[in-house]
Write a protein that holds these residues in place. Structure first.
Motif, PDB file in Angstrom:
ATOM      1  N   THR A 395       0.849  -1.195   0.000  1.00  0.00           N
ATOM      2  CA  THR A 395       0.000   0.000   0.000  1.00  0.00           C
ATOM      3  C   THR A 395       0.884   1.244   0.000  1.00  0.00           C
ATOM      4  O   THR A 395       2.012   1.221   0.499  1.00  0.00           O
ATOM      5  CB  THR A 395      -0.931   0.054   1.237  1.00  0.00           C
ATOM      6  OG1 THR A 395      -0.122   0.034   2.419  1.00  0.00           O
ATOM      7  CG2 THR A 395      -1.894  -1.120   1.252  1.00  0.00           C
ATOM      8  N   ILE A 396       0.352   2.323  -0.558  1.00  0.00           N
ATOM      9  CA  ILE A 396       1.049   3.610  -0.564  1.00  0.00           C
ATOM     10  C   ILE A 396       0.058   4.659  -0.081  1.00  0.00           C
ATOM     11  O   ILE A 396      -0.948   4.926  -0.746  1.00  0.00           O
ATOM     12  CB  ILE A 396       1.570   3.966  -1.971  1.00  0.00           C
ATOM     13  CG1 ILE A 396       2.600   2.916  -2.431  1.00  0.00           C
ATOM     14  CG2 ILE A 396       2.192   5.362  -1.986  1.00  0.00           C
ATOM     15  CD1 ILE A 396       3.071   3.105  -3.864  1.00  0.00           C
ATOM     16  N   SER A 397       0.319   5.227   1.093  1.00  0.00           N
ATOM     17  CA  SER A 397      -0.580   6.213   1.716  1.00  0.00           C
ATOM     18  C   SER A 397      -2.010   5.689   1.814  1.00  0.00           C
ATOM     19  O   SER A 397      -2.983   6.408   1.553  1.00  0.00           O
ATOM     20  CB  SER A 397      -0.546   7.531   0.928  1.00  0.00           C
ATOM     21  OG  SER A 397       0.764   8.064   0.920  1.00  0.00           O
ATOM     22  N   GLY A 398      -2.142   4.392   2.144  1.00  0.00           N
ATOM     23  CA  GLY A 398      -3.454   3.790   2.325  1.00  0.00           C
ATOM     24  C   GLY A 398      -4.128   3.348   1.043  1.00  0.00           C
ATOM     25  O   GLY A 398      -5.206   2.752   1.085  1.00  0.00           O
ATOM     26  N   HIS A 399      -3.518   3.614  -0.115  1.00  0.00           N
ATOM     27  CA  HIS A 399      -4.087   3.234  -1.415  1.00  0.00           C
ATOM     28  C   HIS A 399      -3.351   1.994  -1.913  1.00  0.00           C
ATOM     29  O   HIS A 399      -2.134   1.899  -1.750  1.00  0.00           O
ATOM     30  CB  HIS A 399      -3.917   4.383  -2.408  1.00  0.00           C
ATOM     31  CG  HIS A 399      -4.893   4.379  -3.537  1.00  0.00           C
ATOM     32  ND1 HIS A 399      -6.249   4.598  -3.361  1.00  0.00           N
ATOM     33  CD2 HIS A 399      -4.715   4.179  -4.863  1.00  0.00           C
ATOM     34  CE1 HIS A 399      -6.854   4.549  -4.534  1.00  0.00           C
ATOM     35  NE2 HIS A 399      -5.938   4.286  -5.460  1.00  0.00           N
ATOM     36  N   PRO A 400      -4.042   1.017  -2.518  1.00  0.00           N
ATOM     37  CA  PRO A 400      -3.348  -0.180  -3.006  1.00  0.00           C
ATOM     38  C   PRO A 400      -2.207   0.189  -3.959  1.00  0.00           C
ATOM     39  O   PRO A 400      -2.408   0.950  -4.916  1.00  0.00           O
ATOM     40  CB  PRO A 400      -4.453  -0.952  -3.735  1.00  0.00           C
ATOM     41  CG  PRO A 400      -5.717  -0.494  -3.109  1.00  0.00           C
ATOM     42  CD  PRO A 400      -5.496   0.948  -2.762  1.00  0.00           C
TER      43      PRO A 400
END
Length: 430
Positions: A395-400
């Motif tokens: 994940t990156i900043s809560g985004h997949p």
């Protein structure tokens, strides 16, 4: 009177050479899902598994220029036969690779196989352009390239219906989770042997088909094109190509386009996997994407009778960017549908960039000019490992991370759009 798309005297040669487009399409698109297959069965990261694409598209980069120099010295037919021979050798090397259960040996086999594809693409594209009027050359190449997705669909179908469902390593429990990684080493070894043989078999069959084509083309007399003309030295050719702005920018654009295409089609399985979809089912989305690609290739070839190919390229580039943004920003099935939709807009890009770039290249420079455009396929080797590295982040900043990774194709499509606009403006000025 409008020039014929294909003259009668070239028809048989046109059909035979066009069939080669399907042959390398099959190899391209049975290989893309193998990245995910190898990732599971060989227990690799997404970055490590993407070395399949490095080997596959690295072969193009290695052999495109030698192929062009070979064509300049000998003939199109000789280059085609050598390409088919290398193609078959690479396919048959899957037999010892599977026996040794060695991932690097598989990569080497693909590397040699694509030596053959580099010869075929370097030869077939300019040969098709030369089989008739220059006025209809880009349309003629789009027609031939339309049969490339037929081979691609066949490759995808074999992967989806034969290879991926047969992989024991991708079996899942009632919750949709794989359990291969939790098994003991003895059980893993048995499963690995079975799965690598499943992966091997389509390539061996492909090698046999390639040998049949070798015999047919060896027996057919082909028209001599370009290679019979007096040639300048390679240095003079390189200077002319470098000074041709549309050609030079076309090579760069082709590199970014191929990178985008390979990323979209390779990591669609990982995108679907993030939604809990197994590999065999996920490959069905790839098949649907390729079906859209094929239909839109014929539609775009028809539209070129009425819309300039350069402006059409820019329009399709914008469409691809919108769909890619959807795949990045939307988490869930709508995002996957956007990812599939990109293929409709990619349909005309490769042959159109190719045709625009070579349109004002002198015939004596066409073999080397084609070689650099084929060499640009190396974009498919460079970018997928970078995307794999992003996917491995989770994940990156809560985004997949798999969604975020499609920023890379987005940048590539922006470059394609810019090339369409720039080349159209240059045409209007001229």
């Amino acid at each position: 009177m409008q020039a014929k798309l294909v003259e009668k005297k070239y028809l048989v040669s046109f059909i035979l050479i066009t069939s080669l487009f399907a042959l390398w399409g099959f190899a391209n698109d049975i290989t893309n899902p193998m990245v995910a297959a190898f990732q599971t069965v060989m227990e690799l990261s997404a970055f490590e598994a993407s070395w399949v694409q490095c080997a596959f598209y690295g072969g193009y980069a290695t052999m495109a220029i030698p192929a062009a120099l070979f064509i300049r010295r000998f003939s199109y037919k000789s280059a085609i036969l050598l390409g088919l021979g290398l193609y078959a050798i690479g396919a048959f090397l899957f037999i010892p690779a599977a026996s040794m259960q060695n991932f690097l040996f598989f990569c080497l086999s693909l590397y040699i196989l694509t030596f053959g594809l580099a010869f075929l693409e370097t030869t077939a594209n300019p040969f098709i352009l030369s089989l008739g009027s220059k006025e209809t050359a880009t349309r003629r190449l789009n027609l031939s390239q339309a049969f490339n997705p037929l081979g691609s669909l066949s490759g995808m179908a074999v992967a989806s219906l034969v290879v991926l469902p047969s992989l024991w390593s991708d079996r899942r429990d009632a919750m949709g989770n794989t359990f291969f990684h939790s098994l003991g080493e003895a059980e893993k070894a048995e499963i690995r042997l079975h799965d690598l043989e499943v992966i091997r078999n389509p390539y061996v069959m492909l090698g046999l088909v390639v040998l049949v084509m070798f015999v047919i083309i060896a027996l057919k007399k082909m028209p001599q094109k370009s290679t019979s003309e007096k040639q300048d030295g390679a240095g003079a050719t390189l200077r002319r190509l470098w000074n041709n702005t549309v050609y030079r920018e076309g090579v760069l654009t082709q590199m970014f386009y191929v990178a985008a295409q390979i990323m979209v089609w390779t990591f669609i399985i990982q995108y679907a996997d993030n939604l809990g979809i197994n590999k065999a089912t996920a490959q069905n989305f790839n098949i649907f994407a390729m079906a859209m690609f094929l239909c839109c290739r014929f539609i775009s070839t028809f539209l070129m009778k009425y819309v300039n190919s350069r402006s059409l390229l820019a329009i399709f580039g914008v469409g691809a960017m919108i769909c890619t943004l959807g795949a990045i920003l939307i988490v869930g099935m709508p995002g996957l549908y956007c990812l599939v939709g990109i293929s409709a807009f990619m349909s005309l890009m490769f042959p159109t960039i190719y045709g625009i770039a070579l349109e004002n290249v002198e015939s004596q420079d066409s073999s080397l000019g084609a070689a650099f455009l084929v060499m640009a396929i190396v974009g498919g080797a460079i970018m997928p490992p970078l995307q794999g590295t992003i996917i491995d982040m989770g994940t990156i900043s809560g985004h997949p991370a798999v969604n975020v990774s499609f920023v890379l194709p987005l940048i590539c499509f922006a470059i394609v759009t810019l090339y369409g606009l720039r080349s159209y403006r240059k045409l209007k000025k001229a």
